[in-house]
Design a protein around this motif. Sequence first.
Motif, PDB file in Angstrom:
ATOM      1  N   HIS A 221      92.179  92.962 -69.348  1.00 58.29           N
ATOM      2  CA  HIS A 221      92.034  91.992 -68.206  1.00 58.29           C
ATOM      3  C   HIS A 221      91.914  90.542 -68.865  1.00 58.29           C
ATOM      4  O   HIS A 221      91.899  89.719 -67.856  1.00 58.29           O
ATOM      5  CB  HIS A 221      91.178  92.319 -67.173  1.00 58.29           C
ATOM      6  CG  HIS A 221      91.114  93.510 -66.525  1.00 58.29           C
ATOM      7  ND1 HIS A 221      92.349  94.038 -65.888  1.00 58.29           N
ATOM      8  CD2 HIS A 221      90.416  94.611 -66.596  1.00 58.29           C
ATOM      9  CE1 HIS A 221      92.301  95.278 -65.470  1.00 58.29           C
ATOM     10  NE2 HIS A 221      91.031  95.848 -66.076  1.00 58.29           N
TER      11      HIS A 221
ATOM     12  N   ARG B 101      92.933  86.789 -69.801  1.00 54.07           N
ATOM     13  CA  ARG B 101      94.105  86.147 -69.628  1.00 54.07           C
ATOM     14  C   ARG B 101      93.820  84.675 -70.383  1.00 54.07           C
ATOM     15  O   ARG B 101      92.915  84.212 -70.360  1.00 54.07           O
ATOM     16  CB  ARG B 101      94.020  85.758 -67.846  1.00 54.07           C
ATOM     17  CG  ARG B 101      94.466  86.965 -67.334  1.00 54.07           C
ATOM     18  CD  ARG B 101      96.073  87.675 -67.814  1.00 54.07           C
ATOM     19  NE  ARG B 101      96.279  88.839 -66.917  1.00 54.07           N
ATOM     20  CZ  ARG B 101      96.156  90.077 -67.444  1.00 54.07           C
ATOM     21  NH1 ARG B 101      95.479  90.338 -68.741  1.00 54.07           N
ATOM     22  NH2 ARG B 101      96.667  91.145 -66.692  1.00 54.07           N
TER      23      ARG B 101
ATOM     24  N   ARG C 136      86.899  82.266 -54.445  1.00 56.69           N
ATOM     25  CA  ARG C 136      87.571  83.725 -54.570  1.00 56.69           C
ATOM     26  C   ARG C 136      86.445  84.671 -54.000  1.00 56.69           C
ATOM     27  O   ARG C 136      86.846  85.700 -53.523  1.00 56.69           O
ATOM     28  CB  ARG C 136      87.988  83.817 -55.847  1.00 56.69           C
ATOM     29  CG  ARG C 136      88.821  85.433 -56.208  1.00 56.69           C
ATOM     30  CD  ARG C 136      89.647  85.444 -55.040  1.00 56.69           C
ATOM     31  NE  ARG C 136      91.118  84.498 -55.435  1.00 56.69           N
ATOM     32  CZ  ARG C 136      91.916  84.939 -56.186  1.00 56.69           C
ATOM     33  NH1 ARG C 136      91.922  85.999 -56.748  1.00 56.69           N
ATOM     34  NH2 ARG C 136      92.811  83.789 -56.416  1.00 56.69           N
ATOM     35  N   CYS C 137      85.113  84.709 -54.740  1.00 53.48           N
ATOM     36  CA  CYS C 137      84.443  85.684 -54.132  1.00 53.48           C
ATOM     37  C   CYS C 137      82.862  85.463 -53.788  1.00 53.48           C
ATOM     38  O   CYS C 137      82.065  86.247 -53.629  1.00 53.48           O
ATOM     39  CB  CYS C 137      84.063  86.451 -55.539  1.00 53.48           C
ATOM     40  SG  CYS C 137      83.072  85.604 -56.857  1.00 53.48           S
TER      41      CYS C 137
ATOM     42  N   ASP D  25      92.457  78.732 -63.879  1.00 55.11           N
ATOM     43  CA  ASP D  25      93.953  79.434 -63.790  1.00 55.11           C
ATOM     44  C   ASP D  25      93.533  80.716 -64.592  1.00 55.11           C
ATOM     45  O   ASP D  25      94.034  81.737 -64.347  1.00 55.11           O
ATOM     46  CB  ASP D  25      95.096  78.741 -64.545  1.00 55.11           C
ATOM     47  CG  ASP D  25      95.357  77.519 -63.367  1.00 55.11           C
ATOM     48  OD1 ASP D  25      94.889  77.587 -62.394  1.00 55.11           O
ATOM     49  OD2 ASP D  25      96.182  76.703 -64.021  1.00 55.11           O
TER      50      ASP D  25
ATOM     51  N   LEU E  70      91.178  82.878 -62.530  1.00 52.47           N
ATOM     52  CA  LEU E  70      91.798  83.577 -61.386  1.00 52.47           C
ATOM     53  C   LEU E  70      92.851  84.786 -61.849  1.00 52.47           C
ATOM     54  O   LEU E  70      92.960  85.720 -61.257  1.00 52.47           O
ATOM     55  CB  LEU E  70      92.891  82.353 -60.645  1.00 52.47           C
ATOM     56  CG  LEU E  70      91.923  81.520 -59.883  1.00 52.47           C
ATOM     57  CD1 LEU E  70      92.748  80.375 -59.233  1.00 52.47           C
ATOM     58  CD2 LEU E  70      91.326  82.199 -58.696  1.00 52.47           C
ATOM     59  N   ALA E  71      93.376  84.417 -62.773  1.00 54.27           N
ATOM     60  CA  ALA E  71      94.309  85.400 -63.484  1.00 54.27           C
ATOM     61  C   ALA E  71      93.731  86.762 -63.817  1.00 54.27           C
ATOM     62  O   ALA E  71      94.045  88.033 -63.566  1.00 54.27           O
ATOM     63  CB  ALA E  71      95.125  84.843 -64.593  1.00 54.27           C
TER      64      ALA E  71
ATOM     65  N   ASP F 116      92.608  88.680 -60.891  1.00 52.04           N
ATOM     66  CA  ASP F 116      93.541  89.223 -60.243  1.00 52.04           C
ATOM     67  C   ASP F 116      94.151  90.654 -60.915  1.00 52.04           C
ATOM     68  O   ASP F 116      94.492  91.578 -60.084  1.00 52.04           O
ATOM     69  CB  ASP F 116      94.914  88.217 -60.184  1.00 52.04           C
ATOM     70  CG  ASP F 116      94.744  87.101 -58.835  1.00 52.04           C
ATOM     71  OD1 ASP F 116      93.953  87.300 -58.104  1.00 52.04           O
ATOM     72  OD2 ASP F 116      95.448  86.065 -59.215  1.00 52.04           O
ATOM     73  N   SER F 117      93.832  90.401 -62.057  1.00 55.93           N
ATOM     74  CA  SER F 117      94.215  91.652 -62.933  1.00 55.93           C
ATOM     75  C   SER F 117      93.198  92.595 -62.696  1.00 55.93           C
ATOM     76  O   SER F 117      93.308  94.015 -62.596  1.00 55.93           O
ATOM     77  CB  SER F 117      94.392  91.341 -64.547  1.00 55.93           C
ATOM     78  OG  SER F 117      94.296  92.605 -65.377  1.00 55.93           O
TER      79      SER F 117
ATOM     80  N   TYR G  10      91.045  93.233 -60.429  1.00 57.87           N
ATOM     81  CA  TYR G  10      90.748  93.795 -58.888  1.00 57.87           C
ATOM     82  C   TYR G  10      92.378  94.031 -58.292  1.00 57.87           C
ATOM     83  O   TYR G  10      92.495  93.842 -57.162  1.00 57.87           O
ATOM     84  CB  TYR G  10      90.186  92.733 -58.159  1.00 57.87           C
ATOM     85  CG  TYR G  10      88.594  92.799 -58.645  1.00 57.87           C
ATOM     86  CD1 TYR G  10      87.739  93.733 -58.599  1.00 57.87           C
ATOM     87  CD2 TYR G  10      88.143  91.843 -59.499  1.00 57.87           C
ATOM     88  CE1 TYR G  10      86.529  93.788 -58.974  1.00 57.87           C
ATOM     89  CE2 TYR G  10      86.760  91.552 -59.874  1.00 57.87           C
ATOM     90  CZ  TYR G  10      86.137  92.612 -59.679  1.00 57.87           C
ATOM     91  OH  TYR G  10      84.736  92.580 -60.146  1.00 57.87           O
ATOM     92  N   ALA G  11      93.329  94.197 -59.239  1.00 64.30           N
ATOM     93  CA  ALA G  11      94.510  94.478 -58.619  1.00 64.30           C
ATOM     94  C   ALA G  11      94.722  95.646 -57.573  1.00 64.30           C
ATOM     95  O   ALA G  11      95.383  95.899 -56.734  1.00 64.30           O
ATOM     96  CB  ALA G  11      95.718  94.742 -59.872  1.00 64.30           C
TER      97      ALA G  11
ATOM     98  N   ILE H  75      88.007  92.923 -54.226  1.00 67.16           N
ATOM     99  CA  ILE H  75      87.008  91.992 -54.920  1.00 67.16           C
ATOM    100  C   ILE H  75      85.810  91.972 -54.239  1.00 67.16           C
ATOM    101  O   ILE H  75      85.878  91.672 -53.096  1.00 67.16           O
ATOM    102  CB  ILE H  75      87.637  90.644 -55.325  1.00 67.16           C
ATOM    103  CG1 ILE H  75      86.800  89.736 -56.432  1.00 67.16           C
ATOM    104  CG2 ILE H  75      88.027  89.699 -54.342  1.00 67.16           C
ATOM    105  CD1 ILE H  75      87.383  88.566 -56.954  1.00 67.16           C
TER     106      ILE H  75
END
Length: 249
Positions: free
Chosen positions: A77, A79, A171-172, A212, A215-216, A219-220, A222-223, A227
Amino acid sequence: MFEATRRAGVCRLSRPDTRWLSTGYAGGESRADAAFNVTVPEGWPETDLDAYVERRLSSAGFDERGPTLLTGVGQEHARRARFGPVEVVATAGVSNPAELPIDGDPSERADESGEWDDESDTADVTAGGDGGDPTGTVNVFVGTTRSLEPGALANLVAVAAEAKAATLLARCGAPGTTTDAVVAACDPAGDPVTFSGSATEVGNAARVCVRDAVLASLDSRYADDPIPRGVDEASYGVVADDRATVSSI
């Protein structure tokens, strides 16, 4: 800036003769050819971190030694984000958020003696879910091709932490987890830079890259799962709802 190699649960970020400043295990300032992000297993029982890190790096086939961060997030995960003279590599998991409630101006909540009229004087530490071991942590490695003054390298840690907090809040709902860490790096042979604040080239690029990359990674991670948004939805977390004594100077 970094040459990244990932194997056996370890991510190596290598660049010859780099200046590092780490807030993590055995942290501080150093010069080394690489830094490492190491994933630890769930229920990790280790207490001798020196021996554990040595064993993990050796078993992964890495000969260099340098700043090392530990995380429960898998390195798949990780990034990377690049912009201008800055690069960031991040792993992000938020199963152990650390919330900081903001409920008004503290100066308006103290009486003239500086004492709080709030009856609560203990932290509200909340564990949700099944009470399992926390597997979160947001680890951020931020590097620049510039040569930073000592104060500017330290400030780059602060800039990265601020960007991480803003990203996680959006985001969370929490500015970080209970185990976050930052490693800042610069090239001693690069163009000299005195400042790294948010309005500088390096600071602005760091903010963009941290946002960035985090976030990436989220996203990985919690795909396939939602989240967690705050302590109530997480496996583990803390809420700092104590109140300090505030007075004028």
